[in-house]
Design a protein around this motif. Sequence first.
Motif, short mmCIF file in Angstrom:
data_model
loop_
_atom_site.label_atom_id
_atom_site.label_comp_id
_atom_site.label_asym_id
_atom_site.label_seq_id
_atom_site.Cartn_x
_atom_site.Cartn_y
_atom_site.Cartn_z
N ARG A 59 -24.45 -36.77 60.83
CA ARG A 59 -25.73 -36.90 61.51
C ARG A 59 -25.57 -37.89 62.66
N THR A 60 -26.41 -37.72 63.66
CA THR A 60 -26.35 -38.58 64.84
C THR A 60 -26.48 -40.04 64.44
N SER A 61 -27.39 -40.35 63.52
CA SER A 61 -27.57 -41.75 63.12
C SER A 61 -26.32 -42.28 62.43
N ASP A 62 -25.62 -41.40 61.69
CA ASP A 62 -24.37 -41.82 61.06
C ASP A 62 -23.35 -42.21 62.13
N SER A 63 -23.29 -41.40 63.18
CA SER A 63 -22.36 -41.66 64.28
C SER A 63 -22.71 -42.99 64.94
N ARG A 64 -23.98 -43.23 65.18
CA ARG A 64 -24.42 -44.48 65.81
C ARG A 64 -24.08 -45.68 64.92
N ASP A 65 -24.42 -45.57 63.64
CA ASP A 65 -24.14 -46.67 62.70
C ASP A 65 -22.65 -46.95 62.60
N ARG A 66 -21.85 -45.89 62.50
CA ARG A 66 -20.39 -46.07 62.43
C ARG A 66 -19.86 -46.76 63.68
N THR A 67 -20.43 -46.41 64.82
CA THR A 67 -19.98 -46.98 66.08
C THR A 67 -20.28 -48.47 66.13
N VAL A 68 -21.48 -48.86 65.72
CA VAL A 68 -21.84 -50.29 65.74
C VAL A 68 -21.00 -51.06 64.72
N LEU A 69 -20.83 -50.50 63.54
CA LEU A 69 -20.00 -51.16 62.52
C LEU A 69 -18.56 -51.32 62.99
N SER A 70 -18.03 -50.29 63.63
CA SER A 70 -16.66 -50.37 64.15
C SER A 70 -16.55 -51.42 65.24
N ALA A 71 -17.54 -51.47 66.11
CA ALA A 71 -17.53 -52.49 67.17
C ALA A 71 -17.52 -53.89 66.56
N ALA A 72 -18.34 -54.11 65.54
CA ALA A 72 -18.38 -55.42 64.89
C ALA A 72 -17.03 -55.75 64.26
N ALA A 73 -16.43 -54.79 63.59
CA ALA A 73 -15.12 -55.02 62.96
C ALA A 73 -14.06 -55.35 64.00
N LEU A 74 -14.07 -54.64 65.10
CA LEU A 74 -13.08 -54.88 66.15
C LEU A 74 -13.32 -56.21 66.85
N LEU A 75 -14.58 -56.58 67.06
CA LEU A 75 -14.88 -57.89 67.65
C LEU A 75 -14.30 -59.01 66.80
N ARG A 76 -14.37 -58.86 65.49
CA ARG A 76 -13.88 -59.89 64.59
C ARG A 76 -12.39 -60.15 64.78
N GLU A 77 -11.65 -59.10 65.09
CA GLU A 77 -10.20 -59.25 65.21
C GLU A 77 -9.70 -59.39 66.63
N TYR A 78 -10.37 -58.73 67.59
CA TYR A 78 -9.83 -58.66 68.94
C TYR A 78 -10.70 -59.34 70.00
N GLY A 79 -11.89 -59.80 69.62
CA GLY A 79 -12.78 -60.40 70.60
C GLY A 79 -13.43 -59.36 71.47
N ALA A 80 -14.33 -59.79 72.34
CA ALA A 80 -15.07 -58.85 73.18
C ALA A 80 -14.17 -58.18 74.20
N SER A 81 -13.29 -58.93 74.83
CA SER A 81 -12.45 -58.33 75.87
C SER A 81 -11.45 -57.33 75.28
N GLY A 82 -11.11 -57.47 74.02
CA GLY A 82 -10.18 -56.56 73.37
C GLY A 82 -10.86 -55.42 72.64
N THR A 83 -12.18 -55.34 72.75
CA THR A 83 -12.94 -54.29 72.07
C THR A 83 -13.46 -53.32 73.12
N SER A 84 -12.67 -52.33 73.40
CA SER A 84 -13.05 -51.32 74.40
C SER A 84 -13.80 -50.18 73.72
N VAL A 85 -14.48 -49.40 74.53
CA VAL A 85 -15.16 -48.22 74.01
C VAL A 85 -14.15 -47.28 73.37
#
Length: 195
Positions: free
Chosen positions: A4-30
């Motif tokens: 579902r679209t909302s699943d895709s949105r939620d997964r995207t935000v969760l993935s961004a948060a996980a990547l921020l934790r390890e790589y910072g904002a500059s290392g978290t690309s789309v």
Amino acid sequence: MRPRTSDSRDRTVLSAAALLREYGASGTSVDKVLAHSGAPRGSVYHHFPGGRAQLVDEAVALAGDFVAGLIDAAARAGDPVAAVDAFFALWRDQLAGSDLRAGCPSAAVAVETTDDASQLARSAAAVFGRWQEALAALLVRHGLTEERGRGLGAFVIAAVEGVVIMCRAERSTAPLEAAAAEIHELLVHALNPGT
């Protein structure tokens, strides 16, 4: 079956948060977020019309809400020392579970120097402020003055954020263990001056 679209949105935000934790904002690309989440490229543009900045901002807010919920739950238990101990335990678990790679998304964006830095810094400040207010309110309910509660709330947040960075740099949880023990004793004495 397509998510579902909302699943895709939620997964995207969760993935961004996980990547921020390890790589910072500059290392978290789309591109990294899409690869991590498995979401289709078009979903980013559909759900985040503000682009990468909006996605990162929402990831910071989500991570901040998660930790604020844990602080609030610990605060409802009624013991401020146990609540702060639990806050340190959360970060101990986060560090141990990531092989000392995962830090705080809010701290990651607070130190950024990108074009989106000022908005991301405001988002991080809001997260830190919310955590500080929750801890301060708990300490005030248990007898500290407003000023002392706010000061200790800020000190605990600053200590945790700093010690997480130290643990990642040193590849050890020893700094966290030392800070947690010192803050535990500090709070015991602040809340029970006769002991």
